[in-house]
Motif scaffolding. Structure first.
Motif, PDB file in Angstrom:
ATOM      1  N   GLU A   1       0.835  -1.200   0.000  1.00 37.19           N
ATOM      2  CA  GLU A   1       0.000   0.000   0.000  1.00 37.19           C
ATOM      3  C   GLU A   1       0.873   1.256   0.000  1.00 37.19           C
ATOM      4  N   THR A   2       1.901   1.229   0.811  1.00 37.53           N
ATOM      5  CA  THR A   2       2.809   2.387   0.873  1.00 37.53           C
ATOM      6  C   THR A   2       3.525   2.564  -0.456  1.00 37.53           C
ATOM      7  N   SER A   3       3.919   1.464  -1.064  1.00 39.28           N
ATOM      8  CA  SER A   3       4.578   1.559  -2.368  1.00 39.28           C
ATOM      9  C   SER A   3       3.654   2.207  -3.389  1.00 39.28           C
ATOM     10  N   ARG A   4       2.402   1.788  -3.396  1.00 36.88           N
ATOM     11  CA  ARG A   4       1.446   2.384  -4.345  1.00 36.88           C
ATOM     12  C   ARG A   4       1.301   3.880  -4.068  1.00 36.88           C
ATOM     13  N   HIS A   5       1.241   4.199  -2.793  1.00 37.85           N
ATOM     14  CA  HIS A   5       1.070   5.594  -2.422  1.00 37.85           C
ATOM     15  C   HIS A   5       2.261   6.438  -2.892  1.00 37.85           C
ATOM     16  N   LEU A   6       3.461   5.872  -2.846  1.00 32.74           N
ATOM     17  CA  LEU A   6       4.643   6.633  -3.255  1.00 32.74           C
ATOM     18  C   LEU A   6       4.611   6.955  -4.740  1.00 32.74           C
ATOM     19  N   HIS A   7       3.980   6.052  -5.506  1.00 32.51           N
ATOM     20  CA  HIS A   7       3.886   6.311  -6.945  1.00 32.51           C
ATOM     21  C   HIS A   7       2.637   7.096  -7.285  1.00 32.51           C
ATOM     22  N   ASP A   8       1.670   7.067  -6.401  1.00 31.15           N
ATOM     23  CA  ASP A   8       0.410   7.779  -6.638  1.00 31.15           C
ATOM     24  C   ASP A   8      -0.052   8.314  -5.285  1.00 31.15           C
ATOM     25  N   PRO A   9       0.404   9.516  -4.927  1.00 35.41           N
ATOM     26  CA  PRO A   9       0.160  10.011  -3.567  1.00 35.41           C
ATOM     27  C   PRO A   9      -1.319  10.116  -3.210  1.00 35.41           C
ATOM     28  N   GLY A  10      -2.207  10.074  -4.230  1.00 35.42           N
ATOM     29  CA  GLY A  10      -3.628  10.126  -3.908  1.00 35.42           C
ATOM     30  C   GLY A  10      -4.153   8.815  -3.346  1.00 35.42           C
ATOM     31  N   HIS A  11      -3.328   7.770  -3.520  1.00 37.36           N
ATOM     32  CA  HIS A  11      -3.806   6.436  -3.180  1.00 37.36           C
ATOM     33  C   HIS A  11      -3.273   6.026  -1.821  1.00 37.36           C
TER      34      HIS A  11
END
Ligand code: FES
Length: 363
Positions: free
Chosen positions: A338-348
């Motif tokens: 989840e954190t990895s996704r957030h780093l690539h897409d801060p909205g997520h």
């Protein structure tokens, strides 16, 4: 042909006594050697990464660069047979009275051969992957022919299985105990530039097997999950053997101003029969933070039965029976992804919990 430029280098007695002398003469960096009863001069700059040849060990007529052991003849500036197209400049030398004089117009030139770059040296892509990539690294030491139950491996494998089957991730598992790799040579302590990316050992020694770990950490993974037992209050010896070799990742920040690690996440599984979880977690967080990794909320799970838990067989039973530790491992890898996704897409971002992992409870 250029005119000779003779300059006084040093006294004969100094060179004979010291065996080798490094000098900068009118901007030329010269290594003088006393060999077989007479002086020789070659460049003091290695073709590889500029190592100071005058500080190298002389074997026969060859000096080994002190940084990564490329060799050059002190007489001819050539590499050893098979590598003799690789040359550093030589300089003419004369003994005048008790003095050594050097002609700074090179007698023979520098020739650098093209060496194909190591595959790890390719450009690092800090890109988003549709399927998250999770690299597990097991650091526990074990006799592969006579395996035992490992609590840290058990939870690491469980986390990877969950990532693969429930979270749509691609996973890899590297077990350090199955890789034959050399300890760090401490090149950084010789000079910052002596510690190279890729690691000088990896470049020189095709038998060294740390390459897939470097490949996974630097090029492949979005999430790195590192599992360690606690050994005498610290991560395992293989963990330290691995991270010492990762100085070459960290020092790219300090010597080249580039981070090989960006928008990657590290998380940890720490299993100890006895105590010191916070210290072990602190060490791992510090090191992977220094590499450039980010961390999920609650970046590790851990279990220990405390300092006076000498009955280790019970610890194995407790971990094997613990649903909460397995839930903790699943939640840890989910938070990391989840954190990895957030780093690539801060909205997520989704809030992940931390319900389990602190205690081993039977199912
Ligand atoms: S061997 Fe000389 S700098 Fe690497």
């Amino acid at each position: 042909m250029a005119a000779p430029r003779w300059v006084l280098a040093c006294t004969l007695s100094d060179l004979a006594e010291q065996g080798a002398v490094a000098l900068t003469l009118e901007h030329a960096r010269v290594a003088l050697f006393w060999h077989e009863g007479r002086p020789y001069a070659i460049s003091n700059v290695c073709n590889h990464k500029g190592g100071p040849l005058a500080e190298g060990r002389v074997r026969g007529e060859y000096v080994l660069c002190p940084w990564h052991a490329w060799e050059y003849s002190v007489k001819t500036g050539k590499g050893p047979p098979g590598y003799d197209e690789e040359t550093v400049p030589t300089y003419a030398v004369e003994v005048r009275g008790g003095e050594v004089w050097v002609n700074l117009e090179p007698a023979t030139p520098r020739r650098k051969l093209e060496h194909p770059p190591h595959p790890l040296a390719r450009k690092v892509q800090h890109e988003h992957h549709e399927r998250p990539r999770v690299l597990g690294i097991s650091t526990t030491a074990m006799d592969g022919d006579n395996p035992r139950f490992s609590a840290s491996d058990h939870l690491l494998e469980h986390a990877l299985e969950h990532a693969r089957t429930d979270l749509g991730a691609d996973t890899q598992l590297q077990r350090l105990r199955e890789l034959s790799f050399r300890p760090c040579e401490g090149n950084y302590s010789k000079a910052a530039r002596a510690c190279t990316w890729p690691c000088a050992i990896t470049e020189r020694d095709p038998a060294d097997q740390l390459t897939p770990v470097y490949e996974g950490i630097v090029h492949w993974a979005d999430v790195v999950l590192i599992a360690t037992p606690i050994r005498w209050g610290a991560p395992s010896s293989l963990y330290f053997k691995m991270i010492e070799r990762m100085n070459c990742i960290q020092n790219q920040v300090t010597i080249a101003g580039r981070s090989l690690i960006e928008r990657k996440v590290a998380a940890f599984i720490i299993m100890g029969g006895q105590d010191n979880i916070q210290s072990v977690a602190g060490q791992m967080l510090m090191f992977f933070g220094e590499l450039g990794f980010q961390f999920p909320p609650f970046p590790f799970i851990a279990h220990s039965r405390g300092w006076d838990a000498e009955d280790m067989h019970r610890n194995v039973q407790a971990v094997q029976a613990s649903a909460s530790l397995r839930a903790g491992a699943r939640e840890l890898v989910a938070r990391a992804i989840e954190t990895s996704r957030h780093l690539h897409d801060p909205g997520h971002f989704e809030r992940g919990g931390r319900k389990a992992g602190a205690r081993a409870r039977p199912e």
